[in-house]
Design an enzyme around this catalytic site. Structure first.
Site, mmCIF file in Angstrom:
data_model
loop_
_atom_site.group_PDB
_atom_site.id
_atom_site.type_symbol
_atom_site.label_atom_id
_atom_site.label_comp_id
_atom_site.label_asym_id
_atom_site.label_seq_id
_atom_site.Cartn_x
_atom_site.Cartn_y
_atom_site.Cartn_z
ATOM 1 N N GLY A 12 -11.138 4.727 -51.908
ATOM 2 C CA GLY A 12 -10.389 3.813 -52.777
ATOM 3 C C GLY A 12 -10.853 3.761 -54.217
ATOM 4 O O GLY A 12 -10.669 2.743 -54.885
ATOM 5 N N LEU A 94 4.258 10.443 -44.919
ATOM 6 C CA LEU A 94 5.152 9.288 -44.934
ATOM 7 C C LEU A 94 6.434 9.562 -44.167
ATOM 8 O O LEU A 94 6.986 10.655 -44.238
ATOM 9 C CB LEU A 94 5.531 8.932 -46.374
ATOM 10 C CG LEU A 94 4.453 8.379 -47.284
ATOM 11 C CD1 LEU A 94 5.078 7.890 -48.569
ATOM 12 C CD2 LEU A 94 3.636 7.285 -46.619
ATOM 13 N N ASN A 108 2.447 9.472 -56.259
ATOM 14 C CA ASN A 108 1.273 10.043 -55.598
ATOM 15 C C ASN A 108 0.388 10.701 -56.647
ATOM 16 O O ASN A 108 0.872 11.156 -57.672
ATOM 17 C CB ASN A 108 1.737 11.093 -54.578
ATOM 18 C CG ASN A 108 0.573 11.738 -53.846
ATOM 19 O OD1 ASN A 108 -0.337 11.062 -53.362
ATOM 20 N ND2 ASN A 108 0.566 13.058 -53.768
ATOM 21 N N HIS A 110 -2.145 13.901 -57.093
ATOM 22 C CA HIS A 110 -2.588 15.151 -56.469
ATOM 23 C C HIS A 110 -3.725 15.730 -57.319
ATOM 24 O O HIS A 110 -3.586 15.823 -58.546
ATOM 25 C CB HIS A 110 -1.422 16.141 -56.382
ATOM 26 C CG HIS A 110 -1.817 17.421 -55.725
ATOM 27 N ND1 HIS A 110 -2.043 17.513 -54.366
ATOM 28 C CD2 HIS A 110 -2.096 18.641 -56.232
ATOM 29 C CE1 HIS A 110 -2.416 18.738 -54.076
ATOM 30 N NE2 HIS A 110 -2.460 19.451 -55.192
ATOM 31 N N ASP A 151 4.466 17.490 -52.400
ATOM 32 C CA ASP A 151 4.100 17.681 -53.813
ATOM 33 C C ASP A 151 5.233 18.279 -54.643
ATOM 34 O O ASP A 151 4.987 18.992 -55.622
ATOM 35 C CB ASP A 151 2.838 18.570 -53.951
ATOM 36 C CG ASP A 151 1.643 18.009 -53.206
ATOM 37 O OD1 ASP A 151 1.514 16.777 -53.112
ATOM 38 O OD2 ASP A 151 0.820 18.814 -52.710
ATOM 39 N N GLN A 179 -12.386 12.374 -64.917
ATOM 40 C CA GLN A 179 -11.718 12.725 -66.181
ATOM 41 C C GLN A 179 -10.197 12.664 -66.099
ATOM 42 O O GLN A 179 -9.538 12.521 -67.117
ATOM 43 C CB GLN A 179 -12.142 14.126 -66.629
ATOM 44 C CG GLN A 179 -13.615 14.204 -66.975
ATOM 45 C CD GLN A 179 -14.009 15.582 -67.525
ATOM 46 O OE1 GLN A 179 -13.161 16.433 -67.772
ATOM 47 N NE2 GLN A 179 -15.287 15.791 -67.702
ATOM 48 N N GLU A 181 -7.955 11.738 -62.634
ATOM 49 C CA GLU A 181 -7.271 10.829 -61.697
ATOM 50 C C GLU A 181 -7.365 9.365 -62.128
ATOM 51 O O GLU A 181 -6.355 8.664 -62.198
ATOM 52 C CB GLU A 181 -7.845 10.977 -60.287
ATOM 53 C CG GLU A 181 -7.591 12.340 -59.685
ATOM 54 C CD GLU A 181 -8.033 12.425 -58.231
ATOM 55 O OE1 GLU A 181 -7.922 11.453 -57.486
ATOM 56 O OE2 GLU A 181 -8.505 13.512 -57.840
HETATM 57 C C1 GRF Z 1 -8.472 11.798 -54.504
HETATM 58 O O1 GRF Z 1 -9.084 12.996 -54.886
HETATM 59 C C2 GRF Z 1 -7.004 12.037 -54.340
HETATM 60 O O2 GRF Z 1 -6.452 12.839 -55.314
HETATM 61 C C3 GRF Z 1 -7.047 12.720 -53.019
HETATM 62 O O3 GRF Z 1 -7.939 11.940 -52.254
HETATM 63 C C4 GRF Z 1 -8.907 11.377 -53.105
HETATM 64 C C5 GRF Z 1 -8.879 9.905 -52.928
HETATM 65 O O4 GRF Z 1 -9.998 9.268 -53.355
HETATM 66 N N1 GRF Z 1 -5.764 12.961 -52.461
HETATM 67 P P1 GRF Z 1 -10.106 7.686 -53.367
HETATM 68 O O5 GRF Z 1 -9.829 7.174 -51.955
HETATM 69 O O6 GRF Z 1 -9.120 7.138 -54.364
HETATM 70 O O7 GRF Z 1 -11.523 7.416 -53.768
#
Ligand code: GRF
Length: 207
Positions: A12, A94, A108, A110, A151, A179, A181
């Site tokens: 999370g 889903l 989402n 990715h 995706d 950097q 996400e």
């Molecule tokens: C992230 O790298 C996301 O892109 C991938 O799973 C990871 C999730 O991490 N699909 P978190 O649970 O948000 O720490």
């Protein structure tokens, strides 16, 4: 107010980035209504609790059939009447009925630059292993709308991250999260909350 439901499976950290951005005012006009996990041990649920956000586990393991699980997930979501469903590290496939019900209202993240290193089987650490195997020098993250494919939905935002020689998959994953996400996911939610994201013939326009 944009009513957001966040679906998670693991640590999370993306959820945390969203919570922090709401609290600091980087995301405006938004309330996180619920966090739903398919995994009861997901630390993401603790993060929700600590921030007084409704949280619930709905696991396929607790249902006899996938259909029953799908129905439970849908009816739980319905309770909160979300404007936007955010998949933040959500590892569950889903139900199609859910995707049909929320067209261009599910996003989402990715951990690569779509359309590279994406599609069936490309998730989690495996994505970074493949990136390193191919020796590409730039990777990154993509936030996109979810459609029936894997995706394949309209791309909303991308951010590139450098791949360094000798990176391990874990090191690369960490850099992509820090950097890219944790930066673009909150940014996209803020844009959506403020009516700045439009999809025109499958292409996203940000105003
Ligand atoms: C992230 O790298 C996301 O892109 C991938 O799973 C990871 C999730 O991490 N699909 P978190 O649970 O948000 O720490």
């Amino acid at each position: 107010m944009l009513r957001v439901a966040v679906l998670v499976s693991g640590g999370g950290t993306n959820l945390q980035a969203i919570i922090d951005a709401v609290q600091s005012g980087k995301i405006t006009n938004t309330s996180i209504e619920v966090v739903i996990s398919n995994n009861k041990n997901a630390y993401a649920l603790e993060r929700a609790k600590k921030n007084n956000i409704q949280n619930v586990c709905i696991s396929p393991k607790d249902f006899e059939t996938r259909t029953e699980f799908n129905e439970a997930l849908l009816s739980e979501l319905d309770k909160y009447n979300p404007d936007l469903i955010v998949l933040a590290g959500c590892m569950v496939v889903l139900p199609e009925s859910l995707i049909k019900k929320y067209p261009n209202r599910i996003i989402n993240i990715h951990p690569a630059l779509i359309p590279s290193f994406c599609g069936t089987g490309y998730y989690g650490l495996h994505v970074h292993e493949k990136v390193l195997e191919r020796g590409v020098k730039l990777t990154g993250a993509t936030v996109h709308f979810v459609d029936e494919g894997t995706d394949t939905g309209p791309i909303i935002m991308q951010k590139a991250v450098e791949v360094k020689y000798g990176d391990t998959p874990e090191e690369l994953q960490k850099r992509v999260m820090e950097q890219a996400e944790w930066v673009i996911m909150p940014e996209v939610i803020n844009l959506i909350a403020n009516g700045r994201v439009e999809v025109i013939d499958g292409i996203v326009k940000i105003s």
